[in-house]
Design a protein around this motif. Structure first.
Motif, PDB file in Angstrom:
ATOM      1  N   SER A 169       0.820  -1.216   0.000  1.00  3.62           N
ATOM      2  CA  SER A 169       0.000   0.000   0.000  1.00  3.62           C
ATOM      3  C   SER A 169       0.850   1.261   0.000  1.00  3.62           C
ATOM      4  O   SER A 169       0.344   2.348  -0.265  1.00  3.62           O
ATOM      5  N   GLY A 170       2.129   1.129   0.331  1.00  2.00           N
ATOM      6  CA  GLY A 170       3.003   2.293   0.394  1.00  2.00           C
ATOM      7  C   GLY A 170       3.086   2.907   1.775  1.00  2.00           C
ATOM      8  O   GLY A 170       3.797   3.893   1.982  1.00  2.00           O
ATOM      9  N   ALA A 171       2.358   2.359   2.756  1.00  2.00           N
ATOM     10  CA  ALA A 171       2.410   2.892   4.122  1.00  2.00           C
ATOM     11  C   ALA A 171       3.802   2.676   4.725  1.00  2.00           C
ATOM     12  O   ALA A 171       4.317   3.543   5.424  1.00  2.00           O
ATOM     13  N   LEU A 172       4.402   1.526   4.436  1.00  2.00           N
ATOM     14  CA  LEU A 172       5.774   1.248   4.860  1.00  2.00           C
ATOM     15  C   LEU A 172       6.660   1.309   3.629  1.00  2.00           C
ATOM     16  O   LEU A 172       6.398   0.631   2.643  1.00  2.00           O
ATOM     17  N   LEU A 173       7.707   2.122   3.717  1.00  2.00           N
ATOM     18  CA  LEU A 173       8.621   2.263   2.582  1.00  2.00           C
ATOM     19  C   LEU A 173       9.856   1.390   2.736  1.00  2.00           C
ATOM     20  O   LEU A 173      10.580   1.180   1.781  1.00  2.00           O
ATOM     21  N   GLY A 174      10.084   0.916   3.940  1.00  2.00           N
ATOM     22  CA  GLY A 174      11.250   0.087   4.187  1.00  2.00           C
ATOM     23  C   GLY A 174      11.552   0.052   5.669  1.00  2.00           C
ATOM     24  O   GLY A 174      10.800   0.590   6.484  1.00  2.00           O
ATOM     25  N   PHE A 175      12.638  -0.576   6.014  1.00  2.00           N
ATOM     26  CA  PHE A 175      13.035  -0.719   7.404  1.00  2.00           C
ATOM     27  C   PHE A 175      14.444  -0.164   7.530  1.00  2.00           C
ATOM     28  O   PHE A 175      15.272  -0.329   6.648  1.00  2.00           O
ATOM     29  N   THR A 176      14.724   0.462   8.655  1.00  2.00           N
ATOM     30  CA  THR A 176      16.021   1.097   8.815  1.00  2.00           C
ATOM     31  C   THR A 176      16.442   1.093  10.275  1.00  2.00           C
ATOM     32  O   THR A 176      15.611   0.899  11.168  1.00  2.00           O
ATOM     33  N   ALA A 177      17.703   1.321  10.497  1.00  2.00           N
ATOM     34  CA  ALA A 177      18.210   1.483  11.856  1.00  2.00           C
ATOM     35  C   ALA A 177      18.053   2.948  12.252  1.00  2.00           C
ATOM     36  O   ALA A 177      18.280   3.845  11.447  1.00  2.00           O
ATOM     37  N   ARG A 178      17.624   3.166  13.475  1.00  2.53           N
ATOM     38  CA  ARG A 178      17.508   4.529  13.990  1.00  2.53           C
ATOM     39  C   ARG A 178      18.737   4.821  14.821  1.00  2.53           C
ATOM     40  O   ARG A 178      19.143   4.010  15.645  1.00  2.53           O
ATOM     41  N   VAL A 179      19.312   5.978  14.623  1.00  2.00           N
ATOM     42  CA  VAL A 179      20.518   6.368  15.334  1.00  2.00           C
ATOM     43  C   VAL A 179      20.161   7.500  16.292  1.00  2.00           C
ATOM     44  O   VAL A 179      19.413   8.411  15.930  1.00  2.00           O
ATOM     45  N   ARG A 180      20.689   7.435  17.501  1.00  2.00           N
ATOM     46  CA  ARG A 180      20.435   8.498  18.471  1.00  2.00           C
ATOM     47  C   ARG A 180      20.884   9.834  17.898  1.00  2.00           C
ATOM     48  O   ARG A 180      21.895   9.918  17.198  1.00  2.00           O
ATOM     49  N   GLU A 181      20.137  10.869  18.225  1.00  2.00           N
ATOM     50  CA  GLU A 181      20.452  12.208  17.721  1.00  2.00           C
ATOM     51  C   GLU A 181      21.853  12.651  18.126  1.00  2.00           C
ATOM     52  O   GLU A 181      22.527  13.337  17.390  1.00  2.00           O
ATOM     53  N   ASP A 182      22.296  12.243  19.325  1.00  2.00           N
ATOM     54  CA  ASP A 182      23.598  12.686  19.820  1.00  2.00           C
ATOM     55  C   ASP A 182      24.717  11.694  19.507  1.00  2.00           C
ATOM     56  O   ASP A 182      25.824  11.823  20.002  1.00  2.00           O
ATOM     57  N   TYR A 183      24.428  10.692  18.658  1.00  2.00           N
ATOM     58  CA  TYR A 183      25.435   9.692  18.318  1.00  2.00           C
ATOM     59  C   TYR A 183      26.660  10.329  17.675  1.00  2.00           C
ATOM     60  O   TYR A 183      27.779  10.005  17.999  1.00  2.00           O
ATOM     61  N   ASP A 184      26.434  11.225  16.742  1.00  2.00           N
ATOM     62  CA  ASP A 184      27.527  11.902  16.057  1.00  2.00           C
ATOM     63  C   ASP A 184      27.405  13.399  16.307  1.00  2.00           C
ATOM     64  O   ASP A 184      26.626  14.086  15.660  1.00  2.00           O
ATOM     65  N   PRO A 185      28.163  13.914  17.273  1.00  2.00           N
ATOM     66  CA  PRO A 185      28.028  15.331  17.633  1.00  2.00           C
ATOM     67  C   PRO A 185      28.429  16.295  16.517  1.00  2.00           C
ATOM     68  O   PRO A 185      28.096  17.467  16.570  1.00  2.00           O
ATOM     69  N   ASP A 186      29.129  15.813  15.493  1.00  2.00           N
ATOM     70  CA  ASP A 186      29.539  16.686  14.393  1.00  2.00           C
ATOM     71  C   ASP A 186      28.473  16.810  13.305  1.00  2.00           C
ATOM     72  O   ASP A 186      28.628  17.587  12.374  1.00  2.00           O
ATOM     73  N   THR A 187      27.406  16.048  13.413  1.00  2.00           N
ATOM     74  CA  THR A 187      26.347  16.116  12.418  1.00  2.00           C
ATOM     75  C   THR A 187      25.665  17.478  12.483  1.00  2.00           C
ATOM     76  O   THR A 187      25.360  17.982  13.556  1.00  2.00           O
ATOM     77  N   VAL A 188      25.458  18.062  11.317  1.00  2.00           N
ATOM     78  CA  VAL A 188      24.749  19.334  11.215  1.00  2.00           C
ATOM     79  C   VAL A 188      23.310  19.015  10.858  1.00  2.00           C
ATOM     80  O   VAL A 188      23.042  18.351   9.862  1.00  2.00           O
ATOM     81  N   ARG A 189      22.388  19.495  11.689  1.00  2.00           N
ATOM     82  CA  ARG A 189      20.970  19.288  11.444  1.00  2.00           C
ATOM     83  C   ARG A 189      20.321  20.644  11.240  1.00  2.00           C
ATOM     84  O   ARG A 189      20.669  21.616  11.907  1.00  2.00           O
ATOM     85  N   ALA A 190      19.357  20.694  10.329  1.00  2.00           N
ATOM     86  CA  ALA A 190      18.709  21.969  10.034  1.00  2.00           C
ATOM     87  C   ALA A 190      17.294  21.748   9.515  1.00  2.00           C
ATOM     88  O   ALA A 190      16.937  20.644   9.093  1.00  2.00           O
ATOM     89  N   VAL A 191      16.523  22.810   9.547  1.00  2.00           N
ATOM     90  CA  VAL A 191      15.193  22.830   8.969  1.00  2.00           C
ATOM     91  C   VAL A 191      15.193  23.909   7.904  1.00  2.00           C
ATOM     92  O   VAL A 191      15.635  25.037   8.154  1.00  2.00           O
ATOM     93  N   MET A 192      14.734  23.551   6.708  1.00  2.00           N
ATOM     94  CA  MET A 192      14.701  24.501   5.600  1.00  2.00           C
ATOM     95  C   MET A 192      13.261  24.700   5.151  1.00  2.00           C
ATOM     96  O   MET A 192      12.557  23.739   4.869  1.00  2.00           O
ATOM     97  N   MET A 193      12.841  25.971   5.102  1.00  2.00           N
ATOM     98  CA  MET A 193      11.534  26.329   4.571  1.00  2.00           C
ATOM     99  C   MET A 193      11.753  26.702   3.107  1.00  2.00           C
ATOM    100  O   MET A 193      12.693  27.417   2.778  1.00  2.00           O
ATOM    101  N   ILE A 194      10.870  26.199   2.233  1.00  2.00           N
ATOM    102  CA  ILE A 194      11.069  26.362   0.796  1.00  2.00           C
ATOM    103  C   ILE A 194       9.808  26.931   0.151  1.00  2.00           C
ATOM    104  O   ILE A 194       8.711  26.435   0.376  1.00  2.00           O
ATOM    105  N   GLU A 195       9.994  27.961  -0.669  1.00  2.00           N
ATOM    106  CA  GLU A 195       8.901  28.528  -1.468  1.00  2.00           C
ATOM    107  C   GLU A 195       9.057  28.030  -2.898  1.00  2.00           C
ATOM    108  O   GLU A 195      10.135  28.103  -3.479  1.00  2.00           O
ATOM    109  N   VAL A 196       7.965  27.511  -3.451  1.00  2.00           N
ATOM    110  CA  VAL A 196       7.983  26.915  -4.784  1.00  2.00           C
ATOM    111  C   VAL A 196       7.199  27.791  -5.751  1.00  2.00           C
ATOM    112  O   VAL A 196       6.157  28.341  -5.401  1.00  2.00           O
TER     113      VAL A 196
END
Length: 150
Positions: free
Chosen positions: A56-83
């Motif tokens: 049905s497309g409800a599940l796209l796949g299975f993955t491992a979840r990594v803690r947010e603080d696992y890699d402190p060098d990771t840059v995370r951001a939120v981007m707002m986009i106008e189309v």
């Protein structure tokens, strides 16, 4: 006369489906037998439900979840986009091709899309911003780096 292909019937999720999805969000690698025990159903029922949810497309796949603080060098951001105009579908297709975009959401208001970005360094983050801004149909964007989770 043009014949339209028959639309696939919409899958209706019941409480068992919802509970199974919730369990998989917590542990996408849980064995079928463990899921069956928690849900109080047979292993075969879980397998059938998983098959239907995938189809049905409800599940796209299975993955491992990594803690947010696992890699402190990771840059995370939120981007707002106008189309621009009616190019949303094409813009979404191109954005989905960027592996650093973890989530993509449509929204209302001044912005059309919200993207969650995760990159391994500021240099990669800068590259992702340039790539997004180069996509035809994107008029404007505003990005906020997530500094810490509270």
């Amino acid at each position: 006369m043009t014949v339209k292909p028959a639309e696939q019937p919409k899958y209706v999720y019941d409480p068992l489906d919802r509970e199974l999805i919730a369990l998989l969000r917590r542990d996408g690698r849980a064995p079928l037998s463990k899921l069956a025990d928690i849900l109080g159903v047979s292993r075969g029922t879980v397998q059938n439900r998983l098959d239907r949810l995938m189809e049905s497309g409800a599940l796209l796949g299975f993955t491992a979840r990594v803690r947010e603080d696992y890699d402190p060098d990771t840059v995370r951001a939120v981007m707002m986009i106008e189309v621009a105009g009616k190019s949303t579908t094409e813009v979404i297709r191109k954005l989905r091709g960027l592996p650093e975009l973890q989530q993509l959401h449509t929204t209302n208001g001044a912005w059309d899309l919200v993207a969650e970005i995760r990159s391994s360094s500021l240099a990669d983050f800068d590259r992702v911003l340039r790539e997004v801004r180069m996509i035809d149909g994107i008029l404007n964007s505003e990005t906020s780096i997530l500094l810490s989770s509270v």
